[in-house]
Design a protein around this motif. Structure first.
Motif, mmCIF file in Angstrom:
data_model
loop_
_atom_site.group_PDB
_atom_site.id
_atom_site.type_symbol
_atom_site.label_atom_id
_atom_site.label_comp_id
_atom_site.label_asym_id
_atom_site.label_seq_id
_atom_site.Cartn_x
_atom_site.Cartn_y
_atom_site.Cartn_z
ATOM 1 N N HIS A 76 0.845 -1.201 0.000
ATOM 2 C CA HIS A 76 0.000 0.000 0.000
ATOM 3 C C HIS A 76 0.882 1.255 0.000
ATOM 4 O O HIS A 76 0.590 2.247 -0.672
ATOM 5 C CB HIS A 76 -0.884 -0.040 1.261
ATOM 6 N N GLU A 121 3.919 1.339 -1.289
ATOM 7 C CA GLU A 121 4.502 1.428 -2.633
ATOM 8 C C GLU A 121 3.551 2.159 -3.575
ATOM 9 O O GLU A 121 3.956 3.074 -4.300
ATOM 10 C CB GLU A 121 4.754 0.013 -3.195
ATOM 11 N N LEU A 122 2.290 1.760 -3.533
ATOM 12 C CA LEU A 122 1.294 2.399 -4.404
ATOM 13 C C LEU A 122 1.217 3.899 -4.095
ATOM 14 O O LEU A 122 1.219 4.731 -5.006
ATOM 15 C CB LEU A 122 -0.076 1.731 -4.202
ATOM 16 N N THR A 123 1.193 4.229 -2.803
ATOM 17 C CA THR A 123 1.129 5.637 -2.393
ATOM 18 C C THR A 123 2.342 6.409 -2.902
ATOM 19 O O THR A 123 2.212 7.499 -3.470
ATOM 20 C CB THR A 123 1.070 5.726 -0.849
ATOM 21 N N THR A 130 6.204 -7.411 -4.951
ATOM 22 C CA THR A 130 5.135 -6.409 -4.867
ATOM 23 C C THR A 130 5.459 -5.164 -5.692
ATOM 24 O O THR A 130 4.545 -4.430 -6.069
ATOM 25 C CB THR A 130 4.891 -5.965 -3.411
ATOM 26 N N SER A 170 2.651 -3.206 -7.694
ATOM 27 C CA SER A 170 2.175 -1.870 -7.308
ATOM 28 C C SER A 170 2.263 -0.903 -8.480
ATOM 29 O O SER A 170 1.383 -0.071 -8.692
ATOM 30 C CB SER A 170 3.009 -1.306 -6.152
ATOM 31 N N VAL A 222 -0.575 -1.478 -10.772
ATOM 32 C CA VAL A 222 -1.831 -0.951 -10.214
ATOM 33 C C VAL A 222 -1.884 0.570 -10.369
ATOM 34 O O VAL A 222 -2.936 1.163 -10.573
ATOM 35 C CB VAL A 222 -1.987 -1.353 -8.719
ATOM 36 N N CYS A 223 -0.708 1.209 -10.290
ATOM 37 C CA CYS A 223 -0.635 2.673 -10.402
ATOM 38 C C CYS A 223 -0.718 3.123 -11.868
ATOM 39 O O CYS A 223 -0.699 4.315 -12.157
ATOM 40 C CB CYS A 223 0.669 3.163 -9.770
#
Ligand SMILES: *Cc1c(COP(=O)(O)O)cnc(C)c1O
Length: 470
Positions: A140, A142-144, A173, A177, A180-181
């Protein structure tokens, strides 16, 4: 009698109870006469057992699982370190535990102060300028962090910067990530020493041109190796207009030794539930705070979870850091590194060590030197070693990860284990190596001393039967 052989329902005997309170002394309401209409039509199906049965049953059940509180857990890339009990006490203090995120700010100043102190301490450990605590896990975070990178480029009008470099030695991950981004992943291969090759990296940067968003790096990488050229890498990426993301899930070996901020990283996450001794596993609450350098502070406000993140986890991490104190925090990285190298050197005559250099907090073996394979008998595999360790009371290391080797066995002792525990582990690993050489078939059938042996792992994960049926 082995209590775990039976379900609590099977221990039931008609009429047996676990309490002996005098009925005339409790309560004011006689259910049977006063509230007859509320009574059940049928008997409730509950086990009838004595207190002794209940206590033994659940205590024995609790021992069927393996945890950091019951034994050594050298899981690489996961940092299963000891979780001090004082952390739990502080997090459970009513003044922290009973607050509500919407209550008047003036009545929660202590909690706010705790967050500020934690932010300050993490900044000084990592060399970052600000942290957000909203992300609830490493991935989470990483995504941020990637969203922050994206916002930075968009703010500058660089809409085309959508490609992110991820080395093959990164944690799994990272590419997930990035995808996902909405970023496009460009992989760079490690060289034979397990590190990023700067020539290969430069070619990759050149081929990407002005579409480069940045690079995601795990340093030490998933082989437990420190990227020695990091300063050069940072320069190369910055020169091409990209930013550097640091996956600090496994910050252990760097704590008190080196800081990502000083190496040139712009944004990073930490896993409080790994490096900072808060419990993890089973998908429980985690915390993946994201730190940024000066120029990214304006973009740190991305809202990725409700309110203030997992406050209880933050308190545990803060307690751990304050309990260690400044001097001892500086020992974390050194001890984590020393322990890993000690195990590696003590076992490398029995296990294949593909990358024989000094490691950080973890390292990777590639199976046994002598796996016992003979005519018609298959040699002992990494899975066999992992299962056999359970017979000796140790949890297995991480197996078959990273994917760079066929029989990967990734070991991370952490800084919280004593020399005695580590020596015992080494002794058992040597013993298993000898067993494999003599009798690999015995290892194929391990574990021999656990409540169950080898379940079908897919079925056990996808279709577990966790409910009693009559
Ligand atoms: C564990 C780990 C992650 C992911 O963290 P989660 O909290 O499980 O999402 C990312 N990177 C590295 C290097 C890790 O070890």
């Amino acid at each position: 009698m082995r209590y775990y052989d039976k379900l609590i329902f099977e221990l039931s005997k008609k009429g047996r109870t676990g309490f002996s309170l005098k009925t005339e002394k409790i309560g004011h309401c006689n259910l049977y006469s006063d509230c007859a209409g509320l009574l059940r039509k049928d008997e409730v199906c509950l086990p009838e057992v004595s207190e002794t049965d209940v206590v033994r049953h659940y205590t024995n059940l609790s021992q069927m699982n393996f945890g950091v509180d019951t034994g050594f857990y050298p899981l690489g890339s996961c940092t299963m370190k000891y979780n001090p009990k004082i952390n739990e006490e502080i997090a459970a203090m009513p003044t922290f535990n009973n607050i509500h995120p919407l209550q008047d700010k003036k009545t929660a100043e202590g909690a706010e102060e705790a967050c500020k102190i934690l932010e300050k301490v993490l900044c000084s450990i990592t060399g970052m300028k600000r942290f957000t605590f909203l992300p609830c896990a490493g991935a989470h975070g990483e995504l941020t962090g990637l969203m922050i990178i994206r916002s930075y480029h968009l703010d500058k009008g660089d809409l085309q910067r959508k490609k992110i470099i991820v080395p093959d030695s990164a944690h799994g991950t990272n590419p997930a990530s990035a995808a996902v981004c909405g970023l496009e992943i460009v992989e760079v291969k490690s060289n034979e020493r397990g590190l990023i090759d700067t020539d290969v990296l430069q070619q990759t940067i050149d081929s990407i041109g002005d579409e480069l968003a940045g690079i995601m790096m795990t340093n030490p990488n998933t082989l437990g190796l420190f990227e020695q050229d990091i300063k050069i890498i940072a320069e190369m990426i910055h020169k091409a207009g990209g930013l550097l993301y640091y996956d600090g899930a496994n910050m252990n070996p760097l704590i008190g030794v080196a800081r990502p901020g000083d190496m040139g990283f712009d944004v990073m996450h930490l896993n409080l539930h790994k490096s900072f001794s808060t419990p993890h596993g089973g998908g429980g609450p985690g915390s993946g705070p994201v730190g940024v350098c000066e120029k990214l502070i304006p973009f740190i406000g991305v809202k990725v979870s409700g309110f203030h993140g997992n406050f209880g986890v933050m308190l545990r991490a803060l307690t751990y850091i304050l309990m260690l104190g400044k001097q001892n925090v500086k020992m974390v990285g050194k001890l984590a590194t020393l322990n890993a190298n000690y195990i590696k050197e003590s076992l490398k005559d029995k296990y294949k060590l593909p990358i024989p250099t000094v490691c950080k907090h973890e390292f990777v073996f590639d199976g046994l030197i002598n796996d016992g394979a003979k005519d018609g008998v298959e040699g002992a595999t990494t899975l066999d070693i992992a299962k056999r360790l359970l017979d000796y009371g140790f949890h297995a290391p991480t197996i078959y990860f990273p994917l760079l080797f066929h029989q990967a066995l990734m070991i991370e002792p952490t800084e919280t284990e004593s020399k005695e525990t580590i020596d015992e582990f080494i002794e058992v690993m040597r013993k298993i190596a000898d067993e494999a050489a003599e009798n690999p078939e015995m290892l194929h059938a391990a574990p021999h001393n656990t409540p169950i042996s080898r379940p079908d792992e897919t079925t056990a994960a996808r279709n577990p039967i966790v409910k009693w049926e009559n």
